[in-house]
Write a protein that holds these residues in place. Structure first.
Motif, PDB file in Angstrom:
ATOM      1  N   GLU A 136     -36.945  59.926 -32.881  1.00  0.00           N
ATOM      2  CA  GLU A 136     -36.843  58.475 -33.041  1.00  0.00           C
ATOM      3  C   GLU A 136     -38.120  57.923 -33.656  1.00  0.00           C
ATOM      4  O   GLU A 136     -38.083  57.078 -34.555  1.00  0.00           O
ATOM      5  CB  GLU A 136     -36.598  57.805 -31.684  1.00  0.00           C
ATOM      6  CG  GLU A 136     -35.164  57.906 -31.244  1.00  0.00           C
ATOM      7  CD  GLU A 136     -34.952  57.378 -29.834  1.00  0.00           C
ATOM      8  OE1 GLU A 136     -35.759  56.551 -29.380  1.00  0.00           O
ATOM      9  OE2 GLU A 136     -33.989  57.810 -29.194  1.00  0.00           O
ATOM     10  N   SER A 164     -29.255  54.221 -28.370  1.00  0.00           N
ATOM     11  CA  SER A 164     -28.860  55.525 -27.847  1.00  0.00           C
ATOM     12  C   SER A 164     -27.342  55.666 -27.897  1.00  0.00           C
ATOM     13  O   SER A 164     -26.618  54.688 -27.993  1.00  0.00           O
ATOM     14  CB  SER A 164     -29.359  55.696 -26.413  1.00  0.00           C
ATOM     15  OG  SER A 164     -28.597  54.873 -25.563  1.00  0.00           O
ATOM     16  N   LEU A 165     -26.902  56.892 -27.843  1.00  0.00           N
ATOM     17  CA  LEU A 165     -25.469  57.173 -27.955  1.00  0.00           C
ATOM     18  C   LEU A 165     -24.634  56.470 -26.869  1.00  0.00           C
ATOM     19  O   LEU A 165     -23.633  55.839 -27.176  1.00  0.00           O
ATOM     20  CB  LEU A 165     -25.248  58.685 -27.939  1.00  0.00           C
ATOM     21  CG  LEU A 165     -23.885  59.164 -28.396  1.00  0.00           C
ATOM     22  CD1 LEU A 165     -23.557  58.644 -29.782  1.00  0.00           C
ATOM     23  CD2 LEU A 165     -23.844  60.681 -28.405  1.00  0.00           C
ATOM     24  N   PRO A 166     -25.050  56.557 -25.598  1.00  0.00           N
ATOM     25  CA  PRO A 166     -24.276  55.847 -24.573  1.00  0.00           C
ATOM     26  C   PRO A 166     -24.192  54.347 -24.837  1.00  0.00           C
ATOM     27  O   PRO A 166     -23.146  53.725 -24.625  1.00  0.00           O
ATOM     28  CB  PRO A 166     -25.050  56.122 -23.275  1.00  0.00           C
ATOM     29  CG  PRO A 166     -25.885  57.302 -23.549  1.00  0.00           C
ATOM     30  CD  PRO A 166     -26.157  57.316 -25.005  1.00  0.00           C
ATOM     31  N   TYR A 205     -34.285  52.524 -31.063  1.00  0.00           N
ATOM     32  CA  TYR A 205     -33.173  53.285 -31.636  1.00  0.00           C
ATOM     33  C   TYR A 205     -32.038  53.228 -30.630  1.00  0.00           C
ATOM     34  O   TYR A 205     -32.229  53.568 -29.468  1.00  0.00           O
ATOM     35  CB  TYR A 205     -33.637  54.723 -31.865  1.00  0.00           C
ATOM     36  CG  TYR A 205     -32.871  55.432 -32.939  1.00  0.00           C
ATOM     37  CD1 TYR A 205     -33.288  55.349 -34.258  1.00  0.00           C
ATOM     38  CD2 TYR A 205     -31.754  56.171 -32.642  1.00  0.00           C
ATOM     39  CE1 TYR A 205     -32.584  55.990 -35.255  1.00  0.00           C
ATOM     40  CE2 TYR A 205     -31.050  56.819 -33.628  1.00  0.00           C
ATOM     41  CZ  TYR A 205     -31.476  56.729 -34.934  1.00  0.00           C
ATOM     42  OH  TYR A 205     -30.774  57.368 -35.916  1.00  0.00           O
ATOM     43  N   LYS A 232     -25.373  65.852 -27.030  1.00  0.00           N
ATOM     44  CA  LYS A 232     -24.685  64.826 -27.817  1.00  0.00           C
ATOM     45  C   LYS A 232     -25.682  63.872 -28.450  1.00  0.00           C
ATOM     46  O   LYS A 232     -25.561  63.509 -29.614  1.00  0.00           O
ATOM     47  CB  LYS A 232     -23.718  64.042 -26.923  1.00  0.00           C
ATOM     48  CG  LYS A 232     -22.414  64.759 -26.686  1.00  0.00           C
ATOM     49  CD  LYS A 232     -21.474  63.872 -25.911  1.00  0.00           C
ATOM     50  CE  LYS A 232     -20.164  64.566 -25.637  1.00  0.00           C
ATOM     51  NZ  LYS A 232     -19.375  63.830 -24.630  1.00  0.00           N
ATOM     52  N   GLN A 233     -26.659  63.471 -27.658  1.00  0.00           N
ATOM     53  CA  GLN A 233     -27.659  62.530 -28.159  1.00  0.00           C
ATOM     54  C   GLN A 233     -28.427  63.148 -29.341  1.00  0.00           C
ATOM     55  O   GLN A 233     -28.663  62.490 -30.345  1.00  0.00           O
ATOM     56  CB  GLN A 233     -28.630  62.139 -27.028  1.00  0.00           C
ATOM     57  CG  GLN A 233     -29.814  61.287 -27.461  1.00  0.00           C
ATOM     58  CD  GLN A 233     -29.419  59.858 -27.823  1.00  0.00           C
ATOM     59  OE1 GLN A 233     -28.326  59.413 -27.541  1.00  0.00           O
ATOM     60  NE2 GLN A 233     -30.336  59.154 -28.462  1.00  0.00           N
ATOM     61  N   TYR A 276     -26.304  63.317 -32.399  1.00  0.00           N
ATOM     62  CA  TYR A 276     -26.218  61.980 -32.976  1.00  0.00           C
ATOM     63  C   TYR A 276     -27.488  61.642 -33.750  1.00  0.00           C
ATOM     64  O   TYR A 276     -27.442  61.113 -34.865  1.00  0.00           O
ATOM     65  CB  TYR A 276     -25.961  60.990 -31.840  1.00  0.00           C
ATOM     66  CG  TYR A 276     -26.288  59.564 -32.144  1.00  0.00           C
ATOM     67  CD1 TYR A 276     -25.482  58.825 -33.003  1.00  0.00           C
ATOM     68  CD2 TYR A 276     -27.389  58.951 -31.567  1.00  0.00           C
ATOM     69  CE1 TYR A 276     -25.785  57.523 -33.287  1.00  0.00           C
ATOM     70  CE2 TYR A 276     -27.688  57.645 -31.842  1.00  0.00           C
ATOM     71  CZ  TYR A 276     -26.888  56.934 -32.708  1.00  0.00           C
ATOM     72  OH  TYR A 276     -27.191  55.630 -32.988  1.00  0.00           O
ATOM     73  N   LEU A 277     -28.629  61.971 -33.171  1.00  0.00           N
ATOM     74  CA  LEU A 277     -29.898  61.709 -33.852  1.00  0.00           C
ATOM     75  C   LEU A 277     -30.015  62.540 -35.130  1.00  0.00           C
ATOM     76  O   LEU A 277     -30.598  62.106 -36.119  1.00  0.00           O
ATOM     77  CB  LEU A 277     -31.072  62.040 -32.937  1.00  0.00           C
ATOM     78  CG  LEU A 277     -31.427  61.027 -31.865  1.00  0.00           C
ATOM     79  CD1 LEU A 277     -32.460  61.600 -30.922  1.00  0.00           C
ATOM     80  CD2 LEU A 277     -31.960  59.750 -32.487  1.00  0.00           C
TER      81      LEU A 277
END
Lengths: 256, 105
Positions: B65, A194-196, A192, B14-15, B18-19
């Motif tokens: 995930e 990741s955002l970064p 998946y 944030k992560q 986003y997920l």
């Protein structure tokens, strides 16, 4: 092992979780205002390319992963996903025309001629048209060996051993590189992004090509006559008694 | 909270946001839960305690995930491999000891 260049084809399709609707004219599936994502089998293909790259890095080799997608401007989102997963750069072949597998295979051949990869990885099929043809057609056009429906890949010096899923079992084949690989569901677990990494992917190079630049005839060869939804399931009935049931089985279902 | 920890917590938030966009029960539902979970721990001061929560957050990320992957995998399997799974379950059932044992009786 030295250097490899891997081309990964990614298709933008309607997301697997979306309920598919046929458009009013009954000619195609409704795609406007519907969530799209990368074809799950292409995700597996991208992951495989990254796994190969990571394995090569351990043995002091390098691999360059090029993600390629053909289609409208929005296909770039799919390419960004591939870049976020770990592809090095991307190529977008832009067209708003309808693309059939043969057209995509021809476009990919043109890209292969430009980039000279050692391996092309594709999903075995896309979950929208379920054609399962592009990889095979590309192999035919390039006259390259193909290993389709891969569930395991082992790389050696300029060759690979692939375990394929075939009817009722598995088949192991060995082929020299360059070759075509198409992925089956069990090959790996796609990561998946990741955002970064998604942020970083925005800075990775994305080249844009047009169909005219590649000089490919993408005229559709197949005409879609009709698209229809599967028949709706009819609701069940509650029967009053055993006699009623027997009567219904005899006269309505006609199974007795 | 030290500056690096603060950054780490924000990145985690944030992560997770986003997920959560793809969460089956809806992004709004997920976001509410996420926010309340973070707010609940806003007064933590001890570095070890904070680290523990960050580790938990990382674990939750991994779980989500994994859940997305398994959902997608199952959907694909159901669509394209249904017959094969039925067969393999059938053959597994036939090959189990208790099935063989009962058939002998």
């Amino acid at each position: 092992m030295s250097n490899l260049r891997i081309l990964v084809a990614c298709k933008r399709v309607v997301d697997y979780a979306v309920k598919i609707r046929v458009n009013a004219a009954g000619t195609a599936v409704e795609t406007a205002n519907v969530k799209h994502s990368m074809n799950p089998f292409d995700e597996i293909g991208t992951e495989q390319a990254i796994l190969i790259k990571e394995a090569l890095a351990k043995s002091k080799g390098t691999a360059e992963i090029i993600a390629v997608s053909c289609g409208p401007n929005k296909s770039q989102e799919t390419l960004r996903t591939a870049l976020a997963m770990g592809a090095d750069r991307a190529i977008h072949v832009e067209t708003d025309e309808e693309l059939q597998p043969l057209a995509v295979a021809k476009l990919l051949r043109a890209v292969v001629d430009k980039e000279k990869p050692d391996m092309v990885i594709l999903g075995k099929q896309a979950i929208d048209d379920d054609s399962n043809q592009t990889g095979q057609m590309l192999a035919g056009l390039l006259n390259w060996p193909q290993a389709t429906f891969a569930s395991k890949v082992e790389l050696a010096e300029k060759a690979m051993t692939v375990t394929r899923e075939v009817d009722g079992g598995v088949e192991t084949v060995k082929t020299a590189l360059p070759a075509i690989l198409t992925t089956d569901l069990r090959l790996n677990v796609p990561r998946y992004a990741s955002l970064p990494n998604i942020m970083k992917a925005k800075k990775k190079p994305l080249a844009k090509l047009t169909v005219a630049e590649l000089g490919v005839d993408i005229k559709p060869r197949i005409e879609t006559l009709k698209v229809a939804e599967p028949p709706k399931r009819q609701g069940g009935k509650i029967v009053e008694s055993v006699d009623d049931l027997v009567d219904k089985l005899k006269n309505e279902a006609k199974v007795l | 909270m030290s500056a690096p920890t603060r950054q780490r917590v924000i990145a985690l938030y944030k992560q997770l946001t986003y997920l959560g966009r793809e969460y089956p029960a809806g992004a709004d539902y997920f976001h509410q839960k996420l926010k309340s979970a973070f707010l609940k721990n806003k007064d933590l001061t001890h570095p070890d305690e904070i680290q523990k929560r960050i580790d938990l957050g990382d674990y939750v990320c991994k779980e989500i995930e994994a859940m997305y992957h398994i959902n997608k995998y199952r959907a694909m399997k159901k669509r394209y491999y249904e017959d094969a799974t039925e067969e393999s379950i059938q053959s597994k059932l036939e090959n189990t000891d208790w099935a063989n044992g009962s058939s002998k009786k």
